[in-house]
Motif scaffolding. Structure first.
Motif, PDB file in Angstrom:
ATOM      1  N   ALA A   1       5.930  -3.942  -6.471  1.00  0.00           N
ATOM      2  CA  ALA A   1       4.802  -4.847  -6.214  1.00  0.00           C
ATOM      3  C   ALA A   1       4.946  -6.125  -7.033  1.00  0.00           C
ATOM      4  O   ALA A   1       4.740  -7.234  -6.517  1.00  0.00           O
ATOM      5  CB  ALA A   1       3.487  -4.151  -6.536  1.00  0.00           C
ATOM      6  N   GLU A   2       5.352  -5.961  -8.284  1.00  0.00           N
ATOM      7  CA  GLU A   2       5.516  -7.116  -9.165  1.00  0.00           C
ATOM      8  C   GLU A   2       6.658  -8.009  -8.666  1.00  0.00           C
ATOM      9  O   GLU A   2       6.510  -9.229  -8.593  1.00  0.00           O
ATOM     10  CB  GLU A   2       5.789  -6.638 -10.595  1.00  0.00           C
ATOM     11  CG  GLU A   2       5.496  -7.689 -11.643  1.00  0.00           C
ATOM     12  CD  GLU A   2       5.807  -7.189 -13.051  1.00  0.00           C
ATOM     13  OE1 GLU A   2       5.364  -6.064 -13.396  1.00  0.00           O
ATOM     14  OE2 GLU A   2       6.512  -7.907 -13.771  1.00  0.00           O
TER      15      GLU A   2
ATOM     16  N   VAL B   1       0.824  -1.210   0.000  1.00  0.00           N
ATOM     17  CA  VAL B   1       0.000   0.000   0.000  1.00  0.00           C
ATOM     18  C   VAL B   1       0.858   1.261   0.000  1.00  0.00           C
ATOM     19  O   VAL B   1       1.729   1.441   0.854  1.00  0.00           O
ATOM     20  CB  VAL B   1      -0.944   0.022   1.232  1.00  0.00           C
ATOM     21  CG1 VAL B   1      -1.587   1.392   1.415  1.00  0.00           C
ATOM     22  CG2 VAL B   1      -2.027  -1.042   1.093  1.00  0.00           C
ATOM     23  N   GLN B   2       0.601   2.113  -0.997  1.00  0.00           N
ATOM     24  CA  GLN B   2       1.198   3.452  -1.005  1.00  0.00           C
ATOM     25  C   GLN B   2       0.210   4.385  -0.318  1.00  0.00           C
ATOM     26  O   GLN B   2      -0.952   4.464  -0.702  1.00  0.00           O
ATOM     27  CB  GLN B   2       1.441   3.901  -2.450  1.00  0.00           C
ATOM     28  CG  GLN B   2       1.984   5.316  -2.546  1.00  0.00           C
ATOM     29  CD  GLN B   2       2.398   5.681  -3.963  1.00  0.00           C
ATOM     30  OE1 GLN B   2       2.442   4.831  -4.847  1.00  0.00           O
ATOM     31  NE2 GLN B   2       2.686   6.957  -4.176  1.00  0.00           N
TER      32      GLN B   2
ATOM     33  N   LYS C   1      -0.275  -7.637  -4.596  1.00  0.00           N
ATOM     34  CA  LYS C   1      -1.247  -6.704  -5.135  1.00  0.00           C
ATOM     35  C   LYS C   1      -0.956  -5.324  -4.548  1.00  0.00           C
ATOM     36  O   LYS C   1      -0.559  -5.216  -3.386  1.00  0.00           O
ATOM     37  CB  LYS C   1      -2.669  -7.167  -4.787  1.00  0.00           C
ATOM     38  CG  LYS C   1      -3.694  -6.594  -5.722  1.00  0.00           C
ATOM     39  CD  LYS C   1      -5.022  -7.319  -5.656  1.00  0.00           C
ATOM     40  CE  LYS C   1      -6.029  -6.555  -6.503  1.00  0.00           C
ATOM     41  NZ  LYS C   1      -7.418  -6.937  -6.240  1.00  0.00           N
ATOM     42  N   PHE C   2      -1.154  -4.280  -5.365  1.00  0.00           N
ATOM     43  CA  PHE C   2      -0.723  -2.930  -5.000  1.00  0.00           C
ATOM     44  C   PHE C   2      -1.892  -1.946  -5.005  1.00  0.00           C
ATOM     45  O   PHE C   2      -2.705  -1.948  -5.929  1.00  0.00           O
ATOM     46  CB  PHE C   2       0.368  -2.491  -5.989  1.00  0.00           C
ATOM     47  CG  PHE C   2       0.840  -1.075  -5.833  1.00  0.00           C
ATOM     48  CD1 PHE C   2       1.260  -0.598  -4.607  1.00  0.00           C
ATOM     49  CD2 PHE C   2       0.866  -0.212  -6.921  1.00  0.00           C
ATOM     50  CE1 PHE C   2       1.700   0.710  -4.461  1.00  0.00           C
ATOM     51  CE2 PHE C   2       1.302   1.095  -6.800  1.00  0.00           C
ATOM     52  CZ  PHE C   2       1.717   1.550  -5.564  1.00  0.00           C
ATOM     53  N   TYR C   3      -1.941  -1.103  -3.987  1.00  0.00           N
ATOM     54  CA  TYR C   3      -3.017  -0.107  -3.856  1.00  0.00           C
ATOM     55  C   TYR C   3      -2.431   1.265  -3.584  1.00  0.00           C
ATOM     56  O   TYR C   3      -1.494   1.398  -2.815  1.00  0.00           O
ATOM     57  CB  TYR C   3      -3.934  -0.464  -2.691  1.00  0.00           C
ATOM     58  CG  TYR C   3      -4.555  -1.814  -2.805  1.00  0.00           C
ATOM     59  CD1 TYR C   3      -5.835  -1.968  -3.331  1.00  0.00           C
ATOM     60  CD2 TYR C   3      -3.858  -2.945  -2.408  1.00  0.00           C
ATOM     61  CE1 TYR C   3      -6.407  -3.226  -3.450  1.00  0.00           C
ATOM     62  CE2 TYR C   3      -4.421  -4.212  -2.525  1.00  0.00           C
ATOM     63  CZ  TYR C   3      -5.690  -4.342  -3.045  1.00  0.00           C
ATOM     64  OH  TYR C   3      -6.256  -5.595  -3.168  1.00  0.00           O
ATOM     65  N   ARG C   4      -3.031   2.293  -4.178  1.00  0.00           N
ATOM     66  CA  ARG C   4      -2.691   3.682  -3.839  1.00  0.00           C
ATOM     67  C   ARG C   4      -3.832   4.224  -2.993  1.00  0.00           C
ATOM     68  O   ARG C   4      -4.981   4.196  -3.422  1.00  0.00           O
ATOM     69  CB  ARG C   4      -2.559   4.519  -5.116  1.00  0.00           C
ATOM     70  CG  ARG C   4      -1.377   4.141  -5.946  1.00  0.00           C
ATOM     71  CD  ARG C   4      -1.131   5.156  -7.059  1.00  0.00           C
ATOM     72  NE  ARG C   4      -0.008   4.709  -7.869  1.00  0.00           N
ATOM     73  CZ  ARG C   4      -0.101   3.810  -8.831  1.00  0.00           C
ATOM     74  NH1 ARG C   4      -1.265   3.275  -9.145  1.00  0.00           N
ATOM     75  NH2 ARG C   4       0.975   3.452  -9.503  1.00  0.00           N
TER      76      ARG C   4
ATOM     77  N   LEU D   1     -11.181  -0.740   0.408  1.00  0.00           N
ATOM     78  CA  LEU D   1     -10.850  -1.743  -0.615  1.00  0.00           C
ATOM     79  C   LEU D   1      -9.683  -2.626  -0.193  1.00  0.00           C
ATOM     80  O   LEU D   1      -9.710  -3.846  -0.381  1.00  0.00           O
ATOM     81  CB  LEU D   1     -10.527  -1.036  -1.942  1.00  0.00           C
ATOM     82  CG  LEU D   1     -10.172  -1.931  -3.127  1.00  0.00           C
ATOM     83  CD1 LEU D   1     -11.354  -2.800  -3.544  1.00  0.00           C
ATOM     84  CD2 LEU D   1      -9.678  -1.098  -4.309  1.00  0.00           C
ATOM     85  N   VAL D   2      -8.661  -2.016   0.368  1.00  0.00           N
ATOM     86  CA  VAL D   2      -7.486  -2.765   0.825  1.00  0.00           C
ATOM     87  C   VAL D   2      -7.906  -3.890   1.781  1.00  0.00           C
ATOM     88  O   VAL D   2      -7.505  -5.036   1.620  1.00  0.00           O
ATOM     89  CB  VAL D   2      -6.470  -1.838   1.536  1.00  0.00           C
ATOM     90  CG1 VAL D   2      -5.418  -2.644   2.311  1.00  0.00           C
ATOM     91  CG2 VAL D   2      -5.809  -0.903   0.541  1.00  0.00           C
ATOM     92  N   PHE D   3      -8.737  -3.543   2.754  1.00  0.00           N
ATOM     93  CA  PHE D   3      -9.094  -4.522   3.780  1.00  0.00           C
ATOM     94  C   PHE D   3     -10.139  -5.528   3.277  1.00  0.00           C
ATOM     95  O   PHE D   3     -10.128  -6.691   3.686  1.00  0.00           O
ATOM     96  CB  PHE D   3      -9.542  -3.809   5.055  1.00  0.00           C
ATOM     97  CG  PHE D   3      -8.409  -3.040   5.681  1.00  0.00           C
ATOM     98  CD1 PHE D   3      -7.405  -3.714   6.362  1.00  0.00           C
ATOM     99  CD2 PHE D   3      -8.317  -1.658   5.561  1.00  0.00           C
ATOM    100  CE1 PHE D   3      -6.342  -3.030   6.923  1.00  0.00           C
ATOM    101  CE2 PHE D   3      -7.259  -0.960   6.114  1.00  0.00           C
ATOM    102  CZ  PHE D   3      -6.262  -1.647   6.794  1.00  0.00           C
TER     103      PHE D   3
END
Ligand code: GDP
Ligand code: MG
Length: 170
Positions: A138-139, A117-118, A144-147, A158-160
């Motif tokens: 992330a790759e 997470v950014q 999986k990556f989230y801003r 969304l992250v949680f």
């Protein structure tokens, strides 16, 4: 009414916004005042899991600001089933430290559900991390990556939501 419980860690350098993220998700608030977390503590929220088709009690563990002194105890990591690796848009060191945090968690918890997470994307004009290099990290880590922005309430839920589904696969 005895739903599953999952312990969730939020790790990353000091001041990246971990406590703010926990507070936003669990209580729906944001404050600009920096408050050092006192003691290892957690907030909890019941989250519906799409994949399970049932509620899961998420216990979000916060650090005592100890992350700055590398003194996080085993108590903090013990029994965790999911983890958010956080770095800040405006803190280059926090970005560099992500792999180290991942290794620490895996050393104590083994393979658990994790996302990258950014934080603080509302401060994009002060960004010190490129979009491309964040995606590359992330790759490389297979995450999986989230801003996110706690301030603008962007992508925090969304992250949680995703994390609770991911944890179900472990
Ligand atoms: P922690 O040390 O990782 O727990 O970080 P905190 O949650 O205490 O946040 C550190 C500082 O960043 C505080 O002053 C917060 O108000 C601020 N902060 C946290 N999230 C955001 C965000 O999304 N946007 C902005 N602009 N500031 C944030
Ligand atoms: Mg904190």
């Amino acid at each position: 009414d005895f739903e599953k419980t999952i312990k969730v860690l939020i790790v990353g350098n000091g001041k990246v916004g971990k406590s703010s993220m926990i507070r936003r998700f669990c209580t729906g608030t944001f404050t600009n005042t920096y408050k050092r977390t006192i003691g290892v503590d957690f907030l909890e929220k019941v989250q519906y899991c799409r994949d399970l088709g049932e509620d899961v009690r998420m216990m979000l563990w916060d650090t005592a600001g100890q992350e700055e002194y590398d003194t996080i105890t085993r108590t903090y990591y013990r029994g965790a089933g999911a983890c958010v690796l956080a770095f800040s848009t405006t803190d280059r060191d926090s970005f560099r430290a992500v792999s180290t945090w991942k290794k620490k968690v895996e050393a104590e918890c083994g393979e658990i559900a994790m996302v990258l997470v950014q934080t603080k994307v509302d401060l994009i004009d002060q960004a010190v991390v490129d979009k491309d290099e964040a995606e590359q990290l992330a790759e490389n880590l297979g995450l999986k990556f989230y801003r996110t922005s706690v301030k603008d309430n962007l992508n925090v839920d969304l992250v949680f939501e995703d994390l609770v589904s991911l944890a179900d696969q472990y």
